[in-house]
Design a protein around this motif. Structure first.
Motif, PDB file in Angstrom:
ATOM      1  N   ARG A  98       9.002   7.127 -16.364  1.00 26.79           N
ATOM      2  CA  ARG A  98       7.560   7.315 -16.191  1.00 26.79           C
ATOM      3  C   ARG A  98       6.749   6.219 -16.871  1.00 26.79           C
ATOM      4  NH1 ARG A  98       7.619  13.770 -17.799  1.00 26.79           N
ATOM      5  NH2 ARG A  98       8.739  14.504 -15.945  1.00 26.79           N
ATOM      6  N   GLY A  99       7.442   5.208 -17.384  1.00 26.51           N
ATOM      7  CA  GLY A  99       6.755   4.105 -18.033  1.00 26.51           C
ATOM      8  C   GLY A  99       6.368   4.355 -19.463  1.00 26.51           C
ATOM      9  N   ARG A 100       6.917   5.401 -20.065  1.00 24.84           N
ATOM     10  CA  ARG A 100       6.630   5.703 -21.456  1.00 24.84           C
ATOM     11  C   ARG A 100       7.800   5.275 -22.343  1.00 24.84           C
ATOM     12  NH1 ARG A 100       5.086  11.953 -21.157  1.00 24.84           N
ATOM     13  NH2 ARG A 100       4.822  11.630 -23.418  1.00 24.84           N
ATOM     14  N   MET A 101       7.592   5.319 -23.641  1.00 24.51           N
ATOM     15  CA  MET A 101       8.627   4.949 -24.621  1.00 24.51           C
ATOM     16  C   MET A 101       9.146   3.528 -24.375  1.00 24.51           C
ATOM     17  SD  MET A 101      10.833   8.443 -25.233  1.00 24.51           S
ATOM     18  CE  MET A 101      11.624   7.732 -26.687  1.00 24.51           C
ATOM     19  N   ARG A 102       8.236   2.585 -24.209  1.00 25.01           N
ATOM     20  CA  ARG A 102       8.624   1.197 -23.967  1.00 25.01           C
ATOM     21  C   ARG A 102       9.273   0.559 -25.194  1.00 25.01           C
ATOM     22  NH1 ARG A 102       6.572  -0.757 -19.246  1.00 25.01           N
ATOM     23  NH2 ARG A 102       4.940   0.498 -18.249  1.00 25.01           N
ATOM     24  N   ASP A 103       9.131   1.211 -26.353  1.00 30.88           N
ATOM     25  CA  ASP A 103       9.736   0.679 -27.568  1.00 30.88           C
ATOM     26  C   ASP A 103      10.887   1.565 -28.034  1.00 30.88           C
ATOM     27  OD1 ASP A 103       9.633  -1.533 -29.252  1.00 30.88           O
ATOM     28  OD2 ASP A 103       8.646  -0.408 -30.849  1.00 30.88           O
ATOM     29  N   SER A 104      11.539   2.240 -27.085  1.00 31.18           N
ATOM     30  CA  SER A 104      12.645   3.141 -27.417  1.00 31.18           C
ATOM     31  C   SER A 104      13.851   2.339 -27.895  1.00 31.18           C
ATOM     32  CB  SER A 104      13.033   3.972 -26.194  1.00 31.18           C
ATOM     33  OG  SER A 104      13.591   3.139 -25.187  1.00 31.18           O
ATOM     34  N   ASP A 105      14.837   3.050 -28.426  1.00 30.00           N
ATOM     35  CA  ASP A 105      16.049   2.390 -28.926  1.00 30.00           C
ATOM     36  C   ASP A 105      16.720   1.517 -27.864  1.00 30.00           C
ATOM     37  OD1 ASP A 105      15.499   3.679 -31.268  1.00 30.00           O
ATOM     38  OD2 ASP A 105      17.124   5.136 -31.118  1.00 30.00           O
ATOM     39  N   PRO A 106      16.946   2.006 -26.631  1.00 31.05           N
ATOM     40  CA  PRO A 106      17.595   1.139 -25.634  1.00 31.05           C
ATOM     41  C   PRO A 106      16.743  -0.057 -25.238  1.00 31.05           C
ATOM     42  CG  PRO A 106      16.935   3.222 -24.651  1.00 31.05           C
ATOM     43  CD  PRO A 106      16.792   3.383 -26.122  1.00 31.05           C
ATOM     44  N   ASP A 107      15.431   0.102 -25.242  1.00 30.76           N
ATOM     45  CA  ASP A 107      14.558  -1.032 -24.913  1.00 30.76           C
ATOM     46  C   ASP A 107      14.606  -2.088 -26.018  1.00 30.76           C
ATOM     47  OD1 ASP A 107      13.060  -0.385 -22.320  1.00 30.76           O
ATOM     48  OD2 ASP A 107      12.821   1.464 -23.446  1.00 30.76           O
ATOM     49  N   GLN A 108      14.661  -1.639 -27.270  1.00 37.16           N
ATOM     50  CA  GLN A 108      14.822  -2.601 -28.361  1.00 37.16           C
ATOM     51  C   GLN A 108      16.183  -3.290 -28.284  1.00 37.16           C
ATOM     52  OE1 GLN A 108      13.339  -1.439 -32.378  1.00 37.16           O
ATOM     53  NE2 GLN A 108      12.878   0.540 -31.430  1.00 37.16           N
TER      54      GLN A 108
END
Length: 247
Positions: free
Chosen positions: A194-204
């Protein structure tokens, strides 16, 4: 002061094996653990335990890789944050980021292994010790209260409850961690979609390793499903003949 006999009794209680729990208890606690994860109203509250393990995983891997732990926050909405100092890239940071989502499941496997040897009291006391160690690094009021309440519940059960109640509590808790380690991975990917949590663990992890975030989500899921299978076998495998005869 404790007498020598008292110390011996305490030692035996901690390191000795408890009586085998009934096979039906293993089944019922598995159902209870699954329902606690599947039912949304229960999950909203019980998820705090998964968050504690998640942030504890970040903290442990940070320390094991030589990073300096700055603090841990646990929030009322069951989110959390662990801050550590060190290189922003490299194996230490990668393992620290990996540690969060797999920690509840790995703790569940460790608990299942201890329960497989009937070390029920040892498991409960180990949980209290780990919660106290984590408490030292908590940096917000809700986190302190959350850990104190959780630790107090585990301590009271380990010190005052009967062996049957201890067994039910320990088995339900371990089943909950094994099941509860899987659901947050699906929740994470849903929010990411949904385009949220752009700074989540997998994105980092994706930014550090240049490997797509979806790959790391898959790693979390594979590890946690494997942990569920291994932990489930350790908990229920030895009781399957008894359960078959009972049912």
């Amino acid at each position: 002061m404790l007498s020598i006999d008292g110390v011996t009794d305490l030692w035996d209680q901690l390191f000795g094996a408890q009586p085998d729990p009934p096979g039906l208890l293993v089944l019922l606690t598995a159902v209870a653990g699954l329902l606690a994860v599947a039912l949304r109203p229960v999950w909203r509250v019980a998820r705090n335990a998964v968050t504690i393990a998640h942030e504890g995983g970040h903290a442990l891997f940070a320390l094991l890789t030589g990073r300096k732990l700055r603090g841990i926050r646990l929030e009322f909405d069951t989110s959390g944050l662990t801050l550590s100092a060190g290189r922003p890239t490299g194996p230490g940071m990668i393992l620290t980021l990996l540690g969060g989502y797999i920690a509840p499941s790995l703790v569940g496997v460790l608990g299942a292994w201890l329960l497989g040897g009937n070390r029920i009291t040892m498991l409960l006391w180990l949980a209290v010790v780990l919660l106290l160690l984590m408490l030292i690094n908590i940096r917000n009021a809700f986190g302190v209260v959350s850990l104190l309440i959780t630790g107090a519940i585990v301590f009271v059960v380990s010190w005052y409850a009967s062996p049957q109640v201890q067994a039910a509590f320990a088995y339900a808790g371990v089943w909950f961690l094994l099941f509860g380690g899987v659901r947050p991975v699906f929740e994470l990917q849903t929010l990411r979609g949904r385009g949220r949590m752009r700074d989540s663990d997998p994105d980092q992890l994706a930014r550090i390793t240049h490997v797509p975030a979806l790959f790391w989500v898959g790693v979390f899921l594979v590890v946690n499903l494997t942990a569920l299978a291994v932990g489930g076998f350790l908990l229920a495998g030895q009781w399957l003949p008894e359960l078959s005869a009972t049912l």
